[in-house]
Design a protein around this motif. Structure first.
Motif, short mmCIF file in Angstrom:
data_model
loop_
_atom_site.label_atom_id
_atom_site.label_comp_id
_atom_site.label_asym_id
_atom_site.label_seq_id
_atom_site.Cartn_x
_atom_site.Cartn_y
_atom_site.Cartn_z
N MET A 1 83.57 17.95 2.21
CA MET A 1 84.37 17.36 1.13
C MET A 1 85.78 17.95 1.06
SD MET A 1 81.52 17.03 -1.91
CE MET A 1 82.75 16.67 -3.16
N VAL A 2 85.97 19.16 1.59
CA VAL A 2 87.28 19.81 1.47
C VAL A 2 88.03 19.90 2.79
CG1 VAL A 2 86.58 21.14 -0.56
CG2 VAL A 2 86.32 22.16 1.72
N VAL A 3 87.35 19.77 3.92
CA VAL A 3 87.99 19.89 5.23
C VAL A 3 88.35 18.50 5.74
CG1 VAL A 3 87.70 20.65 7.61
CG2 VAL A 3 86.74 22.01 5.76
N PRO A 4 89.56 18.30 6.25
CA PRO A 4 89.90 16.99 6.81
C PRO A 4 88.92 16.58 7.90
CG PRO A 4 91.86 18.36 6.59
CD PRO A 4 90.69 19.25 6.30
N ALA A 5 88.53 15.30 7.90
CA ALA A 5 87.54 14.81 8.85
C ALA A 5 88.01 15.00 10.29
CB ALA A 5 87.23 13.34 8.57
N ARG A 6 89.30 14.98 10.52
CA ARG A 6 89.83 15.14 11.88
C ARG A 6 89.61 16.55 12.42
NH1 ARG A 6 94.20 15.13 8.42
NH2 ARG A 6 95.47 17.03 8.44
N ASN A 7 89.28 17.49 11.54
CA ASN A 7 89.08 18.88 11.95
C ASN A 7 87.61 19.27 12.07
OD1 ASN A 7 91.80 18.97 10.19
ND2 ASN A 7 91.88 20.57 11.76
N LEU A 8 86.71 18.44 11.59
CA LEU A 8 85.33 18.89 11.43
C LEU A 8 84.33 17.87 11.96
CD1 LEU A 8 83.17 20.83 10.16
CD2 LEU A 8 83.42 19.51 8.04
N THR A 9 83.43 18.34 12.80
CA THR A 9 82.26 17.57 13.22
C THR A 9 81.02 18.33 12.78
OG1 THR A 9 83.30 16.51 15.14
CG2 THR A 9 80.90 16.74 15.18
N THR A 10 80.14 17.65 12.06
CA THR A 10 78.90 18.27 11.57
C THR A 10 77.71 17.61 12.24
OG1 THR A 10 79.95 18.66 9.41
CG2 THR A 10 77.55 18.79 9.51
N ALA A 11 76.77 18.42 12.70
CA ALA A 11 75.56 17.91 13.34
C ALA A 11 74.34 18.55 12.69
CB ALA A 11 75.58 18.19 14.84
N ILE A 12 73.37 17.73 12.31
CA ILE A 12 72.18 18.21 11.60
C ILE A 12 70.96 18.08 12.50
CG2 ILE A 12 70.78 18.00 9.53
CD1 ILE A 12 73.72 18.82 9.02
N VAL A 13 70.24 19.17 12.65
CA VAL A 13 69.00 19.23 13.40
C VAL A 13 67.84 18.96 12.44
CG1 VAL A 13 67.42 20.79 14.60
CG2 VAL A 13 69.87 20.81 15.16
N VAL A 14 67.01 17.99 12.77
CA VAL A 14 65.85 17.66 11.93
C VAL A 14 64.63 18.39 12.49
CG1 VAL A 14 64.34 15.80 11.15
CG2 VAL A 14 66.81 15.44 11.27
N GLU A 15 64.00 19.21 11.65
CA GLU A 15 62.90 20.05 12.10
C GLU A 15 61.60 19.69 11.37
OE1 GLU A 15 64.23 24.02 11.33
OE2 GLU A 15 64.52 23.68 9.20
N ASP A 16 60.49 20.07 11.94
CA ASP A 16 59.19 19.80 11.34
C ASP A 16 58.84 20.84 10.29
OD1 ASP A 16 58.76 17.54 12.96
OD2 ASP A 16 57.93 18.77 14.58
N VAL A 17 59.13 22.09 10.56
CA VAL A 17 58.81 23.20 9.65
C VAL A 17 60.12 23.83 9.21
CG1 VAL A 17 57.64 25.41 9.44
CG2 VAL A 17 56.62 23.59 10.81
N PRO A 18 60.31 24.08 7.91
CA PRO A 18 61.56 24.66 7.44
C PRO A 18 61.85 26.02 8.08
CG PRO A 18 60.31 23.79 5.59
CD PRO A 18 59.40 23.75 6.78
N THR A 19 63.07 26.18 8.61
CA THR A 19 63.52 27.46 9.16
C THR A 19 64.94 27.74 8.66
OG1 THR A 19 64.66 26.60 11.13
CG2 THR A 19 62.27 26.94 11.30
N HIS A 20 65.35 28.96 8.88
CA HIS A 20 66.76 29.32 8.69
C HIS A 20 67.33 29.63 10.06
CE1 HIS A 20 70.45 30.84 7.12
NE2 HIS A 20 70.19 32.11 7.44
N CYS A 21 68.28 28.83 10.51
CA CYS A 21 68.92 29.01 11.81
C CYS A 21 67.94 28.82 12.97
CB CYS A 21 69.60 30.37 11.92
SG CYS A 21 70.78 30.75 10.62
N GLY A 22 66.97 27.93 12.81
CA GLY A 22 65.96 27.75 13.84
C GLY A 22 66.36 26.76 14.92
N PHE A 23 67.51 26.98 15.54
CA PHE A 23 68.00 26.09 16.59
C PHE A 23 67.39 26.47 17.94
CE2 PHE A 23 71.48 26.90 13.54
CZ PHE A 23 71.56 25.64 12.96
N THR A 24 67.28 25.48 18.82
CA THR A 24 66.91 25.78 20.19
C THR A 24 68.15 26.20 20.97
OG1 THR A 24 67.27 23.51 20.98
CG2 THR A 24 65.09 24.04 20.06
N GLN A 25 67.93 26.82 22.12
CA GLN A 25 69.06 27.20 22.97
C GLN A 25 69.88 25.98 23.36
OE1 GLN A 25 66.86 29.28 26.13
NE2 GLN A 25 68.06 31.10 25.65
N ALA A 26 69.21 24.90 23.68
CA ALA A 26 69.92 23.70 24.12
C ALA A 26 70.82 23.17 23.02
CB ALA A 26 68.93 22.64 24.55
N GLU A 27 70.35 23.18 21.79
CA GLU A 27 71.16 22.70 20.66
C GLU A 27 72.39 23.58 20.45
OE1 GLU A 27 67.34 20.79 18.28
OE2 GLU A 27 68.01 22.85 17.85
#
Length: 411
Positions: A329-355
């Protein structure tokens, strides 16, 4: 004409398909006058750029740096120098992280010269340290940033901690053995209350550590009431209570932070439950403490030309995915790309190496002159990762980030 970012990602993949080995080069460690420790590694084939890694929340005292981040080996292989600083403050360290990073860059310049470009990366609290540094640290030519699972809504996250603590106190009032001292301040100064004491108290109220078959009806009812009111996953309840107790106490009572004053409040907040609304403690923040907390740090979006790729898991129960919506909401869209990983079990920072590698390589391609990546493009890059980097790839380009007001009730 600029080449597409996919072209740069392809070139990057040629690199990452080679086994990543230990990189020869120069390494220095030490500490600064501010009391933070640092570690800097510069490969023999240095490309002239510097990557800075910002670590997450810790209540441990500053200590020598061993961790350069989850992508350090790859980044060194690609020719980047990589550096990290401990924070001179424990806990919510944003009051001094600008100084820590300025000192770190100063040490780097004194030993290796001024880097051509800077990339900032960081996870969890380090994600907020990263975006705060873009806006406020003035450490050089920051061309790219890769925060992930970042607390990028800033100080508003403490509203969530306050709500959890006070809802717990209201729901668990009168339960034998469940009381936790301190309320909105976390703990009283110098309280002899340990994480074990906390676990025992929360379990007495909610049965969170008790096998489900042995939980009492009262424990089940109280646990459900807390989780339903705050929309928290059950497997994060005890962790979140730790932040709302020990983390809040450190924030409030550290003389270099809020110096005994409370920076959050809940007067007028509707918790959607008449019984909780009637019984919950009501707290007004100290205006000066609230302002100091907001300044240390809530992002303003003043990021200049820095390009940012931000990654989050959808069910994170510690740093809510709604942080990403607040930041967007505060960063210009031209500066920011956001990607959301959908997981089965809630984690904190539970990304795969590939992601993780896909996010980093997409940022590199963008900074290198390619088009701004999309979440769909990062997922596509992830799917082409060699077996060197384990998957799966779970980025959902169509994910709609919920409104933060639905999770952290507005003040």
């Amino acid at each position: 004409m600029k080449r597409s970012w996919l072209g740069f990602a392809f070139l990057a993949l040629l690199l990452v398909s080679v086994p990543v080995l230990a990189i020869a080069g120069s390494e220095i460690t030490g500490s600064t006058d501010g009391g933070a420790f640092y570690k800097i590694v510069v490969p023999d084939h240095w490309n002239g750029d510097l990557v800075i890694w910002n670590h997450g929340f810790s209540l441990a005292p500053p200590a020598p740096v061993n961790d350069l981040g989850p992508l350090a080996e790859l980044q060194l292989f690609e020719g980047y120098a990589v550096a990290a600083s401990s924070y001179q403050q424990a806990g919510w360290a944003l009051f001094k992280t600008k100084n820590d990073l300025q000192n770190l860059v100063g040490v780097f310049k004194g030993n290796f010269g001024t880097p051509n470009r800077l990339f900032l990366t960081g996870g969890s609290l380090g994600g907020l340290v990263t975006v705060a540094a873009i806006e406020d640290a003035n450490i050089g030519n920051v061309v790219g940033a890769f925060p992930f699972c970042g607390a990028v809504a800033g100080s508003r996250n403490w509203d969530a901690a306050l709500d959890l603590r006070l809802v717990y106190d209201a729901v668990c009032a009168g339960v034998p053995g469940a009381a936790i001292p301190g309320g909105a301040e976390g703990l009283p100064p110098h309280a002899s209350f340990t994480p074990t004491n906390l676990a025992v108290a929360v379990n007495e109220c909610t049965g969170i550590l008790t096998p489900p078959a042995f939980r009492t009806p009262g424990q089940n009812e109280r646990r459900k009431k807390i989780l339903d009111t705050l929309l928290l996953p059950e497997n994060f309840l005890l962790t979140d209570m730790g932040y709302a107790t020990f983390g809040m106490s450190d924030l409030v009572h550290d003389p270099r932070k809020l110096s005994g004053k409370i920076g959050t409040g809940n007067v007028g907040v509707d918790y959607g439950d008449p019984a909780i609304n009637a019984s919950i403690g009501r707290v007004s923040p100290n205006p000066g403490a609230a302002n100091r907390l907001w300044k240390n740090y809530t992002p303003t979006g003043n990021v200049g030309k820095t390009k940012i790729v931000s990654l989050h898991t959808d069910k994170d129960g510690l740093v809510l995915v709604e942080n990403e919506g607040e930041y967007a909401m505060v960063v210009p869209a031209r500066n920011l790309t956001t990607a959301i990983v959908v997981e089965d079990v809630p984690t904190h920072c539970g990304f795969t190496q590939a992601e993780m590698v896909a996010g980093w390589e997409s940022l590199r391609g963008w900074v290198g002159g390619g088009l701004q990546p999309t979440a769909a493009g990062i997922q596509a890059t992830c799917l082409t990762m060699p077996a060197t980097f384990s998957g799966p790839c779970r980025i959902d380009p169509g994910f709609v980030i919920p409104d933060m007001d639905g999770r952290i009730r507005p003040r």
